[in-house]
Write a protein that holds these residues in place. Structure first.
Motif, PDB file in Angstrom:
ATOM      1  N   TYR A 195       0.904  -1.206  -0.001  1.00 58.38           N
ATOM      2  CA  TYR A 195      -0.083   0.106  -0.177  1.00 58.38           C
ATOM      3  C   TYR A 195       0.894   1.180   0.116  1.00 58.38           C
ATOM      4  O   TYR A 195       0.435   2.225   0.808  1.00 58.38           O
ATOM      5  CB  TYR A 195      -1.054  -0.148   1.233  1.00 58.38           C
ATOM      6  CG  TYR A 195      -1.860  -1.221   1.020  1.00 58.38           C
ATOM      7  CD1 TYR A 195      -2.918  -1.103   0.284  1.00 58.38           C
ATOM      8  CD2 TYR A 195      -1.719  -2.151   2.005  1.00 58.38           C
ATOM      9  CE1 TYR A 195      -3.810  -2.226   0.222  1.00 58.38           C
ATOM     10  CE2 TYR A 195      -2.732  -3.404   1.883  1.00 58.38           C
ATOM     11  CZ  TYR A 195      -3.735  -3.173   1.030  1.00 58.38           C
ATOM     12  OH  TYR A 195      -4.469  -4.463   1.123  1.00 58.38           O
ATOM     13  N   ALA A 196       2.062   1.418  -0.639  1.00 55.61           N
ATOM     14  CA  ALA A 196       2.875   2.402  -0.926  1.00 55.61           C
ATOM     15  C   ALA A 196       2.070   3.608  -1.328  1.00 55.61           C
ATOM     16  O   ALA A 196       1.376   3.675  -2.322  1.00 55.61           O
ATOM     17  CB  ALA A 196       4.011   2.105  -1.544  1.00 55.61           C
ATOM     18  N   GLY A 197       2.115   4.766  -0.801  1.00 57.36           N
ATOM     19  CA  GLY A 197       1.374   6.016  -1.309  1.00 57.36           C
ATOM     20  C   GLY A 197       0.110   6.191  -0.387  1.00 57.36           C
ATOM     21  O   GLY A 197      -0.243   6.958  -0.775  1.00 57.36           O
ATOM     22  N   GLY A 198      -0.185   5.377   0.249  1.00 54.33           N
ATOM     23  CA  GLY A 198      -1.500   5.567   1.140  1.00 54.33           C
ATOM     24  C   GLY A 198      -2.661   5.400   0.230  1.00 54.33           C
ATOM     25  O   GLY A 198      -2.968   4.802  -0.808  1.00 54.33           O
ATOM     26  N   THR A 199      -3.547   6.435   0.713  1.00 54.85           N
ATOM     27  CA  THR A 199      -5.061   6.529  -0.175  1.00 54.85           C
ATOM     28  C   THR A 199      -4.708   6.949  -1.438  1.00 54.85           C
ATOM     29  O   THR A 199      -5.706   7.136  -2.370  1.00 54.85           O
ATOM     30  CB  THR A 199      -5.916   7.455   0.538  1.00 54.85           C
ATOM     31  OG1 THR A 199      -5.298   8.431   0.613  1.00 54.85           O
ATOM     32  CG2 THR A 199      -6.233   6.549   1.950  1.00 54.85           C
ATOM     33  N   SER A 200      -3.384   7.603  -1.868  1.00 55.68           N
ATOM     34  CA  SER A 200      -3.260   8.239  -3.362  1.00 55.68           C
ATOM     35  C   SER A 200      -2.183   7.249  -3.975  1.00 55.68           C
ATOM     36  O   SER A 200      -1.750   7.610  -5.039  1.00 55.68           O
ATOM     37  CB  SER A 200      -2.598   9.712  -3.128  1.00 55.68           C
ATOM     38  OG  SER A 200      -1.375   9.308  -2.456  1.00 55.68           O
ATOM     39  N   GLY A 201      -2.281   6.073  -3.418  1.00 58.52           N
ATOM     40  CA  GLY A 201      -1.067   5.145  -4.217  1.00 58.52           C
ATOM     41  C   GLY A 201      -1.757   4.287  -5.255  1.00 58.52           C
ATOM     42  O   GLY A 201      -3.271   4.449  -5.385  1.00 58.52           O
ATOM     43  N   VAL A 202      -1.200   3.620  -5.938  1.00 62.08           N
ATOM     44  CA  VAL A 202      -1.734   3.046  -7.178  1.00 62.08           C
ATOM     45  C   VAL A 202      -2.727   1.656  -6.507  1.00 62.08           C
ATOM     46  O   VAL A 202      -3.820   1.864  -7.311  1.00 62.08           O
ATOM     47  CB  VAL A 202      -0.474   2.339  -7.691  1.00 62.08           C
ATOM     48  CG1 VAL A 202      -0.930   1.433  -8.978  1.00 62.08           C
ATOM     49  CG2 VAL A 202       0.459   3.181  -8.617  1.00 62.08           C
ATOM     50  N   VAL A 203      -2.379   1.038  -5.683  1.00 61.61           N
ATOM     51  CA  VAL A 203      -3.371   0.073  -5.258  1.00 61.61           C
ATOM     52  C   VAL A 203      -4.631   0.613  -4.843  1.00 61.61           C
ATOM     53  O   VAL A 203      -5.788   0.202  -5.111  1.00 61.61           O
ATOM     54  CB  VAL A 203      -2.739  -0.682  -4.077  1.00 61.61           C
ATOM     55  CG1 VAL A 203      -3.802  -1.739  -3.383  1.00 61.61           C
ATOM     56  CG2 VAL A 203      -1.491  -1.546  -4.804  1.00 61.61           C
ATOM     57  N   ALA A 204      -4.444   1.682  -3.967  1.00 62.75           N
ATOM     58  CA  ALA A 204      -5.644   2.344  -3.442  1.00 62.75           C
ATOM     59  C   ALA A 204      -6.431   2.809  -4.483  1.00 62.75           C
ATOM     60  O   ALA A 204      -7.793   2.853  -4.509  1.00 62.75           O
ATOM     61  CB  ALA A 204      -5.335   3.383  -2.447  1.00 62.75           C
ATOM     62  N   SER A 205      -6.006   3.393  -5.464  1.00 61.60           N
ATOM     63  CA  SER A 205      -6.957   4.304  -6.719  1.00 61.60           C
ATOM     64  C   SER A 205      -7.262   3.009  -7.514  1.00 61.60           C
ATOM     65  O   SER A 205      -8.728   3.142  -7.764  1.00 61.60           O
ATOM     66  CB  SER A 205      -5.716   4.989  -7.571  1.00 61.60           C
ATOM     67  OG  SER A 205      -4.769   4.191  -8.158  1.00 61.60           O
ATOM     68  N   GLU A 206      -6.812   2.027  -7.721  1.00 63.11           N
ATOM     69  CA  GLU A 206      -7.316   0.588  -8.306  1.00 63.11           C
ATOM     70  C   GLU A 206      -8.552   0.182  -7.408  1.00 63.11           C
ATOM     71  O   GLU A 206      -9.623  -0.506  -7.955  1.00 63.11           O
ATOM     72  CB  GLU A 206      -6.470  -0.413  -8.515  1.00 63.11           C
ATOM     73  CG  GLU A 206      -5.584  -0.058  -9.814  1.00 63.11           C
ATOM     74  CD  GLU A 206      -6.305   0.129 -10.802  1.00 63.11           C
ATOM     75  OE1 GLU A 206      -7.125  -0.579 -11.414  1.00 63.11           O
ATOM     76  OE2 GLU A 206      -6.299   1.452 -11.576  1.00 63.11           O
ATOM     77  N   LEU A 207      -8.557   0.049  -6.067  1.00 68.63           N
ATOM     78  CA  LEU A 207      -9.395  -0.528  -5.053  1.00 68.63           C
ATOM     79  C   LEU A 207     -10.724   0.205  -5.386  1.00 68.63           C
ATOM     80  O   LEU A 207     -11.736  -0.109  -5.047  1.00 68.63           O
ATOM     81  CB  LEU A 207      -9.057  -0.836  -3.840  1.00 68.63           C
ATOM     82  CG  LEU A 207      -8.048  -1.812  -3.750  1.00 68.63           C
ATOM     83  CD1 LEU A 207      -7.356  -1.776  -2.113  1.00 68.63           C
ATOM     84  CD2 LEU A 207      -8.600  -3.367  -4.141  1.00 68.63           C
ATOM     85  N   GLY A 208     -10.513   1.702  -5.290  1.00 63.48           N
ATOM     86  CA  GLY A 208     -11.516   2.747  -5.529  1.00 63.48           C
ATOM     87  C   GLY A 208     -12.236   2.506  -6.821  1.00 63.48           C
ATOM     88  O   GLY A 208     -13.468   3.111  -6.697  1.00 63.48           O
ATOM     89  N   ARG A 209     -11.993   1.924  -7.666  1.00 63.15           N
ATOM     90  CA  ARG A 209     -12.743   1.733  -9.013  1.00 63.15           C
ATOM     91  C   ARG A 209     -13.379   0.257  -8.739  1.00 63.15           C
ATOM     92  O   ARG A 209     -14.086  -0.111 -10.026  1.00 63.15           O
ATOM     93  CB  ARG A 209     -11.795   1.373  -9.815  1.00 63.15           C
ATOM     94  CG  ARG A 209     -10.970   2.876 -10.185  1.00 63.15           C
ATOM     95  CD  ARG A 209      -9.847   2.779 -11.138  1.00 63.15           C
ATOM     96  NE  ARG A 209      -9.170   4.149 -11.638  1.00 63.15           N
ATOM     97  CZ  ARG A 209      -9.286   4.908 -12.488  1.00 63.15           C
ATOM     98  NH1 ARG A 209     -10.099   4.571 -13.544  1.00 63.15           N
ATOM     99  NH2 ARG A 209      -8.765   5.974 -12.607  1.00 63.15           N
ATOM    100  N   VAL A 210     -13.700  -0.255  -7.854  1.00 63.72           N
ATOM    101  CA  VAL A 210     -14.190  -1.584  -7.655  1.00 63.72           C
ATOM    102  C   VAL A 210     -15.553  -1.290  -7.099  1.00 63.72           C
ATOM    103  O   VAL A 210     -15.795  -0.678  -6.062  1.00 63.72           O
ATOM    104  CB  VAL A 210     -13.566  -2.608  -7.010  1.00 63.72           C
ATOM    105  CG1 VAL A 210     -14.211  -4.017  -6.705  1.00 63.72           C
ATOM    106  CG2 VAL A 210     -12.096  -2.825  -7.394  1.00 63.72           C
ATOM    107  N   GLU A 211     -16.714  -1.974  -7.839  1.00 64.28           N
ATOM    108  CA  GLU A 211     -18.105  -1.961  -7.353  1.00 64.28           C
ATOM    109  C   GLU A 211     -18.630  -3.446  -7.038  1.00 64.28           C
ATOM    110  O   GLU A 211     -18.212  -4.481  -7.763  1.00 64.28           O
ATOM    111  CB  GLU A 211     -18.663  -1.429  -8.567  1.00 64.28           C
ATOM    112  CG  GLU A 211     -20.516  -1.768  -8.363  1.00 64.28           C
ATOM    113  CD  GLU A 211     -21.278  -1.713  -9.629  1.00 64.28           C
ATOM    114  OE1 GLU A 211     -21.920  -0.529  -9.662  1.00 64.28           O
ATOM    115  OE2 GLU A 211     -21.038  -2.382 -10.551  1.00 64.28           O
ATOM    116  N   ILE A 212     -19.061  -3.514  -5.843  1.00 68.42           N
ATOM    117  CA  ILE A 212     -19.284  -4.625  -5.160  1.00 68.42           C
ATOM    118  C   ILE A 212     -20.831  -4.902  -5.342  1.00 68.42           C
ATOM    119  O   ILE A 212     -21.552  -4.135  -4.837  1.00 68.42           O
ATOM    120  CB  ILE A 212     -19.050  -4.655  -3.720  1.00 68.42           C
ATOM    121  CG1 ILE A 212     -17.589  -4.254  -3.383  1.00 68.42           C
ATOM    122  CG2 ILE A 212     -19.417  -6.169  -3.222  1.00 68.42           C
ATOM    123  CD1 ILE A 212     -17.347  -3.843  -2.132  1.00 68.42           C
TER     124      ILE A 212
END
Length: 173
Positions: free
Chosen positions: A27-44
């Motif tokens: 989770y490098a970069g916190g909420t502005s990191g690459v992983v966080a930004s991709e997780l924010g694009r997921v609809e459940i």
């Protein structure tokens, strides 16, 4: 003295190996990191049943910090929730149960409806069956809540690994 010198040399050699093993924080970069930004694009998608409601809410709680971005993926989950008795007394009364929660989930890219991730997660818990039916039902419910949290954690971890892999595979703009 030579033993101590040997240990120091071994520790120095091991620390050099660990430093060169290319470990990176997920989770490098916190909420502005690459992983966080991709997780924010997921609809459940909604999940059937009480276990589905618990898993979906646990996932939404974890994704909450990453929301607000354009949806790129849809996450579909099918759960299997089982309770099986396995501790049996001589009078055929069950004394122990195992509750198992398994999830098969797929991450679908919305742009072309391709399944980009198809995986499973699961966990189980043991439950003591006591003379009070209320206490047993309460223990089964608590076990389900804990299992839903564990399964959702496994799903988020796997999605995070996928997001990091996708980010490293796609060319930088």
């Amino acid at each position: 003295m030579t033993r101590m010198l040997t240990r120091i040399i071994a520790i120095a050699a091991l620390s050099t190996l660990v430093a060169g093993c290319n470990l990176r924080p997920l989770y490098a970069g916190g909420t502005s990191g690459v992983v966080a930004s991709e997780l924010g694009r997921v609809e459940i998608e909604p999940i059937a049943g009480k276990a589905g409601w618990l898993v979906r809410n646990a996932l939404k709680d974890q994704f909450e910090a990453f929301e607000g971005q354009e949806v790129k993926y849809r996450l579909t989950i099918v759960l299997e929730d089982k309770i099986a008795g396995f501790g049996v007394r001589s009078d055929d009364r069950i004394t122990r149960e195992r509750r198992t929660l398994r999830a098969r989930y797929q991450l679908v890219r919305l742009s072309d409806s391709v399944v980009v991730l198809d995986a499973t997660a699961g966990s189980d818990a043991g439950i003591d069956v006591v003379s009070s039916e209320y206490a047993t039902v309460a223990a089964e419910d608590t076990a389900l809540e804990n299992l839903a949290t564990r399964v959702s954690n496994q799903i988020v971890t796997r999605l995070s690994l996928f997001a990091r892999t996708e980010a490293s595979a796609s060319p930088a703009p």
